[in-house]
Scaffold this motif. Structure first.
Motif, PDB file in Angstrom:
ATOM      1  N   UNK A   1       5.563 -76.195  -8.114  1.00  0.00           N
ATOM      2  CA  UNK A   1       4.912 -75.961  -9.408  1.00  0.00           C
ATOM      3  C   UNK A   1       3.701 -76.874  -9.592  1.00  0.00           C
ATOM      4  N   UNK A   2       2.530 -76.255  -9.704  1.00  0.00           N
ATOM      5  CA  UNK A   2       1.245 -76.951  -9.855  1.00  0.00           C
ATOM      6  C   UNK A   2       0.798 -77.688  -8.584  1.00  0.00           C
ATOM      7  N   UNK A   3       1.497 -77.497  -7.481  1.00  0.00           N
ATOM      8  CA  UNK A   3       1.068 -78.101  -6.219  1.00  0.00           C
ATOM      9  C   UNK A   3      -0.216 -77.418  -5.766  1.00  0.00           C
ATOM     10  N   UNK A   4      -1.301 -78.149  -5.719  1.00  0.00           N
ATOM     11  CA  UNK A   4      -2.617 -77.582  -5.393  1.00  0.00           C
ATOM     12  C   UNK A   4      -2.887 -76.288  -6.156  1.00  0.00           C
TER      13      UNK A   4
ATOM     14  N   UNK B   1       3.921 -71.328  -9.654  1.00  0.00           N
ATOM     15  CA  UNK B   1       5.354 -71.101  -9.865  1.00  0.00           C
ATOM     16  C   UNK B   1       6.182 -72.171  -9.173  1.00  0.00           C
ATOM     17  N   UNK B   2       7.513 -72.097  -9.341  1.00  0.00           N
ATOM     18  CA  UNK B   2       8.404 -73.157  -8.868  1.00  0.00           C
ATOM     19  C   UNK B   2       9.046 -72.881  -7.518  1.00  0.00           C
ATOM     20  N   UNK B   3       8.751 -71.726  -6.940  1.00  0.00           N
ATOM     21  CA  UNK B   3       9.344 -71.348  -5.652  1.00  0.00           C
ATOM     22  C   UNK B   3       8.430 -70.312  -5.008  1.00  0.00           C
ATOM     23  N   UNK B   4       8.433 -70.246  -3.677  1.00  0.00           N
ATOM     24  CA  UNK B   4       7.693 -69.182  -2.983  1.00  0.00           C
ATOM     25  C   UNK B   4       8.666 -68.051  -2.657  1.00  0.00           C
ATOM     26  N   UNK B   5       8.260 -66.823  -2.994  1.00  0.00           N
ATOM     27  CA  UNK B   5       9.092 -65.640  -2.731  1.00  0.00           C
ATOM     28  C   UNK B   5       8.221 -64.639  -1.972  1.00  0.00           C
ATOM     29  N   UNK B   6       8.567 -64.403  -0.715  1.00  0.00           N
ATOM     30  CA  UNK B   6       7.696 -63.641   0.183  1.00  0.00           C
ATOM     31  C   UNK B   6       8.422 -62.404   0.700  1.00  0.00           C
TER      32      UNK B   6
END
Ligand code: MF3
Ligand code: CO
Ligand code: CO
Length: 310
Positions: free
Chosen positions: A118-121, A125-130
């Motif tokens: 979350x807010x990383x660069x 959102x708080x998780x990656x969903x691919x």
């Protein structure tokens, strides 16, 4: 995972008579090769390990972790797997990917942790969903999971300042035969990459092992994103390539903690990034799958700090 820009790898071969990788100027056999077994064990062993820690930091920017730090990362890993199990329970056709985000976010906060994405660069959102052709860094949103989809969920909690990073690819409903194939090859790629880890092994052994296996199965290995040191930060040195040459890279030493997270495509490895600046997708629309764990180098091999069966 980390972008590969600016990758730098050490490359000389290490033998008994080679200069010690710790930079002492002594031969490897009279220096760190004996760091764990010596005639004057305590003093010699601990001073060698302290030297090694400083040299790895200075020369490679690699943070070798102390036991209390490893314990902190291990606890973050326990939380991560607890959240991952809850995610697995909710995955079914018809849910929106942002429902996964909500669950991961709430469970992370409830445990007193912070979701690193979350807010990383600027990640929103708080998780990656691919899903399916998305290789990595999918942003949870309105996409609805359909029967036969594959979906990778990549979770990174920060607990008491310590990071653990792991992902799994799940089937939504009943898998297609392509889905089954790419998920099993991605899972096996991580398993084989982990199993070569041990002190004295060069980092390049991991990528070589993965590439040989995955390409041998007719699949391709993504180059643009790689594994990474992790624990006190999200993306630390070293970069952990999932391809490349044997004998390349720094020798692994106990206390190193890094991810291995091969992204394997059913078709071409070529990719592009969507206009959202994050979502990486296969150019040919083929399926891509990934598994990731956080791995500690131990005195006699490795330990997963985010352990789940592969
Ligand atoms: N968890 C990913 C990794 O394995 C990184 C995601 S960065 C984010 O390294 F910003 F997209 F969350
Ligand atoms: Co990672
Ligand atoms: Co990750």
């Amino acid at each position: 995972m980390r972008n590969t820009m600016g990758n730098k790898q050490a490359s000389s071969k290490i033998g008994r008579n080679s200069p010690c990788p710790c930079g002492s100027g002594k031969k490897y056999k009279t220096c760190c090769m004996n760091a764990k077994s010596s005639s004057s064990p305590v003093i010699s062993s601990s001073s060698n390990l302290i030297t090694l820690k400083h040299e790895y930091r200075r020369k490679y920017d690699i943070i070798i972790k102390a036991p209390h730090e490893i314990q902190g990362i291990r606890k973050a890993g326990v939380l991560l797997l607890d959240i991952m199990a809850k995610v697995e329970e909710m995955i079914r056709p018809g849910i929106r990917t942002d429902e996964i985000n909500r669950l991961v976010h709430e469970e992370t906060i409830r445990a007193g942790a912070v979701p690193a994405p979350l807010n990383y660069r600027g990640f929103p959102k708080s998780v990656c969903v691919s899903v399916n052709e998305v290789i990595c860094h999918g942003i949870p949103g309105d996409r609805i999971l359909m029967d036969g989809d594959i979906v990778n969920v990549d979770i990174t909690p920060i607990l008491n300042g310590y990071y653990a990073d792991a992902s799994k690819t799940f089937f939504v409903g009943s898998p297609t035969s392509d889905g089954e194939k790419i998920v099993s090859i991605a899972r096996e790629s991580l398993k084989r990459g982990i199993e070569v880890v041990g002190p004295g092994v060069r980092l390049g052994e991991i990528g070589w092992t993965i590439q040989k296996f995955a390409e041998g199965q007719g699949c391709s290995v993504v180059r643009e994103f790689v594994g990474h040191g992790v624990g006190l930060g999200f993306h630390e040195q070293p970069q952990v390539l999932h391809f490349g040459k044997r004998g390349r890279g720094v020798p692994l030493v106990p206390g190193m903690v890094f991810t291995i997270e091969p992204m394997i495509n059913l078709g071409s490895r070529k990719l592009h990034i969507l206009d959202d600046k994050w979502t990486a997708v296969t150019n040919d629309g083929s399926l891509s799958a990934q598994f990731e764990q956080t791995i500690l180098v131990t005195e006699d091999g490795w330990e997963s700090l985010t352990p789940y069966d592969l």
